[in-house]
Design a protein around this motif. Structure first.
Motif, short mmCIF file in Angstrom:
data_model
loop_
_atom_site.label_atom_id
_atom_site.label_comp_id
_atom_site.label_asym_id
_atom_site.label_seq_id
_atom_site.Cartn_x
_atom_site.Cartn_y
_atom_site.Cartn_z
N MET A 1 0.82 -1.22 0.00
CA MET A 1 0.00 0.00 0.00
C MET A 1 0.84 1.26 0.00
N SER A 2 1.99 1.23 0.67
CA SER A 2 2.82 2.43 0.68
C SER A 2 3.33 2.75 -0.72
N GLY A 3 3.62 1.73 -1.50
CA GLY A 3 4.03 1.95 -2.89
C GLY A 3 2.86 2.37 -3.76
N ALA A 4 1.72 1.73 -3.57
CA ALA A 4 0.54 2.05 -4.37
C ALA A 4 0.03 3.46 -4.07
N ALA A 5 0.17 3.90 -2.83
CA ALA A 5 -0.31 5.23 -2.44
C ALA A 5 0.40 6.32 -3.22
N VAL A 6 1.69 6.18 -3.40
CA VAL A 6 2.45 7.19 -4.14
C VAL A 6 1.96 7.24 -5.59
N LYS A 7 1.78 6.09 -6.19
CA LYS A 7 1.29 6.01 -7.57
C LYS A 7 -0.11 6.62 -7.67
N ALA A 8 -0.96 6.34 -6.70
CA ALA A 8 -2.33 6.88 -6.69
C ALA A 8 -2.33 8.40 -6.57
N ILE A 9 -1.44 8.93 -5.78
CA ILE A 9 -1.35 10.38 -5.62
C ILE A 9 -1.04 11.05 -6.96
N PHE A 10 -0.06 10.52 -7.67
CA PHE A 10 0.31 11.11 -8.94
C PHE A 10 -0.79 10.93 -10.00
N ALA A 11 -1.45 9.78 -10.00
CA ALA A 11 -2.53 9.54 -10.95
C ALA A 11 -3.70 10.49 -10.67
N THR A 12 -4.02 10.69 -9.40
CA THR A 12 -5.11 11.60 -9.04
C THR A 12 -4.77 13.03 -9.41
N GLU A 13 -3.55 13.41 -9.16
CA GLU A 13 -3.11 14.76 -9.51
C GLU A 13 -3.19 14.98 -11.02
N ASP A 14 -2.82 13.97 -11.78
CA ASP A 14 -2.86 14.07 -13.23
C ASP A 14 -4.30 14.23 -13.72
N VAL A 15 -5.23 13.50 -13.12
CA VAL A 15 -6.66 13.62 -13.50
C VAL A 15 -7.18 15.00 -13.13
N LEU A 16 -6.79 15.51 -12.00
CA LEU A 16 -7.24 16.84 -11.59
C LEU A 16 -6.68 17.93 -12.52
N ASP A 17 -5.44 17.76 -12.94
CA ASP A 17 -4.80 18.77 -13.81
C ASP A 17 -5.27 18.66 -15.26
N LYS A 18 -5.62 17.46 -15.71
CA LYS A 18 -6.03 17.24 -17.11
C LYS A 18 -7.27 16.38 -17.15
N PRO A 19 -8.41 16.89 -16.72
CA PRO A 19 -9.62 16.06 -16.60
C PRO A 19 -10.17 15.53 -17.93
N ASN A 20 -9.85 16.16 -19.05
CA ASN A 20 -10.39 15.74 -20.34
C ASN A 20 -9.48 14.79 -21.10
N GLN A 21 -8.31 14.53 -20.57
CA GLN A 21 -7.35 13.65 -21.25
C GLN A 21 -7.71 12.19 -21.00
N LEU A 22 -7.75 11.40 -22.07
CA LEU A 22 -8.05 9.98 -21.93
C LEU A 22 -6.84 9.26 -21.34
N GLY A 23 -7.13 8.17 -20.60
CA GLY A 23 -6.04 7.37 -20.06
C GLY A 23 -5.82 7.68 -18.63
#
Length: 83
Positions: free
Chosen positions: A61-83
């Motif tokens: 979970m500690s490894g997955a949490a870091v990945k989740a943070i960056f993925a969430t940030e990317d969705v917030l910054d680029k909500p219309n981008q697919l992927g």
């Protein structure tokens, strides 16, 4: 209480590796891959390796949490981008 490190059987080590690998959290699959027989209950293995499973889950979970943070940030910054 002994401070002696716990020694694991080959099957126990294999089970833990498979549980967080190929079996993707499926206890019965991890047990089969590790070589446990069908007559061994999931609860028996879970009880024997409770602390090790918890520690491995925390590590995962500690490894997955870091990945989740960056993925969430990317969705917030680029909500219309697919992927």
């Amino acid at each position: 209480m002994s401070n002696k490190p716990k020694e694991y059987t080959t099957m126990e080590r294999s089970f833990l590796e498979h549980l967080f690998g190929e079996a993707q959290g499926n206890f019965r699959s991890a047990m089969k891959l590790a070589g446990y027989g069908d007559n061994v209950s999931i609860s028996q293995v879970r009880r024997q390796l409770r602390e090790e499973i918890i520690e491995a889950a925390k590590e995962y979970m500690s490894g997955a949490a870091v990945k989740a943070i960056f993925a969430t940030e990317d969705v917030l910054d680029k909500p219309n981008q697919l992927g």
